[in-house]
Design an enzyme around this catalytic site. Sequence first.
Site, PDB file in Angstrom:
ATOM      1  N   CYS A 114       0.925  -1.231  -0.067  1.00 40.36           N
ATOM      2  CA  CYS A 114      -0.081   0.221  -0.112  1.00 40.36           C
ATOM      3  C   CYS A 114       0.763   1.200   0.050  1.00 40.36           C
ATOM      4  CB  CYS A 114      -0.815  -0.065   1.085  1.00 40.36           C
ATOM      5  SG  CYS A 114      -2.251   0.886   1.128  1.00 40.36           S
ATOM      6  N   HIS A 115       0.618   2.171   0.895  1.00 40.26           N
ATOM      7  CA  HIS A 115       1.515   3.270   1.187  1.00 40.26           C
ATOM      8  C   HIS A 115       3.092   3.010   1.712  1.00 40.26           C
ATOM      9  CE1 HIS A 115      -2.213   5.242   0.845  1.00 40.26           C
ATOM     10  NE2 HIS A 115      -1.487   6.173   0.328  1.00 40.26           N
TER      11      HIS A 115
END
Length: 185
Positions: A114-115
């Site tokens: 994800c991030h």
Amino acid sequence: MSGPLTGRKVAFLMSNSGVEQPELTEPRDAVTEAGATVTLLAPEKSTIQAFTNDVEKADTFPADEAVKNADPSAFDLLVLPGGTTNPDQLRLDTDAVDFVRRFVAAGKPVAAICHGPWTLVEAGVLQGKTLTSWPSLRTDIKNAGGEWRDEEVFACPARGWTLITSRNPDDLPAFGKQIVETLSS
């Protein structure tokens, strides 16, 4: 528990105040079920607050060690869970960024979802790497010298170390499977 990762040690690096819970627990469960030992690292050896969707408080977890005291040579793989708060705080923590740099310099595999790649961007280690992430990181990754792809999971063995990445929580089963496969080989 014994399995293909018996004797392997996996570090999870996250901030004390905001990791996305499934992005911690699902990969953690995948590697522990395969026999690995997990160590939770954070800037402070205190409580790690997990969240669901970055807003709803979930469980808390005890950090096993402060990252400034951790030695990359003690681990076989590093996992960088996402959520927006977690990597945003880690990329501002000089000890966390230094740990990531030293881990990569040692040629050890890193997994980020994800991030999570934001910390890798800050560490300056993405030159020549191909990876995936949450779509909003695409420009950051390109500006850091990486190539971005929209794939469920991608393992890039280029430039002396393997990078395993996934886009979002929907990709967690494939992410966990790829981590176990990479560390087993």
